[in-house]
Design a protein around this motif. Sequence first.
Motif, PDB file in Angstrom:
ATOM      1  N   ILE A 157      16.431  75.462   6.593  1.00 53.52           N
ATOM      2  CA  ILE A 157      15.368  75.274   7.585  1.00 53.52           C
ATOM      3  C   ILE A 157      15.488  76.321   8.686  1.00 53.52           C
ATOM      4  N   TYR A 158      16.724  76.623   9.081  1.00 50.61           N
ATOM      5  CA  TYR A 158      16.944  77.595  10.156  1.00 50.61           C
ATOM      6  C   TYR A 158      16.380  78.969   9.777  1.00 50.61           C
ATOM      7  N   LYS A 159      16.653  79.420   8.551  1.00 47.03           N
ATOM      8  CA  LYS A 159      16.167  80.733   8.111  1.00 47.03           C
ATOM      9  C   LYS A 159      14.640  80.789   8.115  1.00 47.03           C
ATOM     10  N   ASP A 200      12.958  73.938  16.669  1.00 50.03           N
ATOM     11  CA  ASP A 200      13.562  72.656  16.299  1.00 50.03           C
ATOM     12  C   ASP A 200      14.102  72.744  14.874  1.00 50.03           C
ATOM     13  N   THR A 201      15.407  72.691  14.718  1.00 48.13           N
ATOM     14  CA  THR A 201      16.033  72.837  13.395  1.00 48.13           C
ATOM     15  C   THR A 201      15.826  71.622  12.500  1.00 48.13           C
ATOM     16  N   ASN A 202      15.273  70.550  13.059  1.00 51.58           N
ATOM     17  CA  ASN A 202      15.066  69.335  12.262  1.00 51.58           C
ATOM     18  C   ASN A 202      13.661  69.247  11.670  1.00 51.58           C
ATOM     19  N   THR A 203      12.814  70.215  11.988  1.00 51.44           N
ATOM     20  CA  THR A 203      11.452  70.212  11.451  1.00 51.44           C
ATOM     21  C   THR A 203      11.188  71.504  10.684  1.00 51.44           C
ATOM     22  N   ILE A 204      10.235  71.447   9.763  1.00 48.93           N
ATOM     23  CA  ILE A 204       9.845  72.639   9.011  1.00 48.93           C
ATOM     24  C   ILE A 204       8.608  73.206   9.694  1.00 48.93           C
TER      25      ILE A 204
END
Length: 482
Positions: free
Chosen positions: A426-428, A377-381
């Motif tokens: 966040i993606y990385k 999920d790209t919206n969460t860390i």
Amino acid sequence: MNTKETKFDYVYRNLRERIVSGVIPKGNRLSSSRKLCDEFHVSIYTITNVLNKLKEEGMIEIEPRKTPIVVYNTNENKGLAEKILSQRDVFLQLYETMALIIPPILTFSSKGLESINLLPHYIEIEKIKKRTLPPDKWRIISNIYRDIINRSQNPFIEDLYNNFELHSYLSFFAEEQKAYTGISIRDSIPDIKHLVTKLNLSDPLKRYEHFNKVYNTAFSIIKCSLENLEKSVKTLPAQTGEFTWDIRRGKNYQYRQITQDLIDKIGRGIYPYDTFLPSEAMLAKEYNVSVSTIRKSLSIMFQIGFTKTINGKGTLVITPSDANNYEINKFPNLKQDALSYLYALQLMLLIIGIASYRAAEKFSESEIEILTDNAKDTNTISFDNLLSEIINKTDLKPLKEILIQTNEVIEWGYYLSLYNNKTQSIYKLNKKSLQACYYLKKKDYHSFAFEMEDCFRLILKAVRKYMIEVNNIKEAKDIFIP
């Protein structure tokens, strides 16, 4: 907001414990006031008050134009053996934690050390080479190790090592316990020539092997010592005490805490860009502080470019520009906070692999699946969730406390708030978290631990580069990446 001990409390507790535990024995002198100021990062006013308090308690004597001398005799503490036994469980966990994390920290700190004669306490070794070693040889070795720790130039690492000394009661296990058990931790201390040979080797692996052997041997002796000590008493005392460490060392100012927390929430998206923060009154109620404290925090956020005030509407969250972020270098407190962030990342990088490896087998399949889904999920860390689980599953209480304290300084939102393209950041991080989950699922715990280290390495590299190139914080160049 949590109430933390003051600077005075921290320095007083630290010095008093050094005296009581025998780290600084009777007849020895404390460091000069100037050196104590440098060590604890406090004013001469604080040091003077602490020394006067210790004098009132009969711990030290203060003579004109001389450093204070210790007059408290540890041997007069007749109940010391019982006190040690009452904290048996604490000592076992403490020395095991030390055996795990001090060797890699010492190895990292010794990087670039070409010769042991560059260390300040090397002269002590030169003095005793040609004569019988004194009974307190362990103090000389301890001083050499502290010299190495100080080479890290990381105040958190230096303070952690000092804190270990306070809690470990090393003088008892090195000197006094032999009267009770017939053995001493001095048996684990290396020969001076062996120490010099190992530390003069440039191979970091050889140095690590040396440090690892010393601390693991010490841990084994401590276990045996406590078992023998139990036999010397009729009844084992109730277990008391715990390992504590305040990473901020009495400098946890409320307005700075609030500033960091608000920036963290901006980075996490709790307060998105182009939206308004809660009113000053609401923030004051949330943080349980006065409105004036909130205004001080908001003023700092405005100065470094995270917010701006819209008359009649409130405080608007904005995207910080490079020009605004440059302002950090003009404010000593903000600059120190930025460096502290890097120091905490560096310390976490050195210990997270060990904690991750120990915690790995405690993850259930369902927990791994949830963490894996979060990483997609790209919206969460997701890395934040993974780190929290590792901390929760850490069984050694001292190690857990160190992780918690260090993690308090590391605000993921702060890291993300530095970049306009938050999604890519966040993606990385999530990509590496996903790889860590893959290793966890395959029960490849060594690779899992390395991947967790690499997550912190990625963050430290990125933020260090940003602070050097954008914030123009030159000191960040001296913070090396393990």
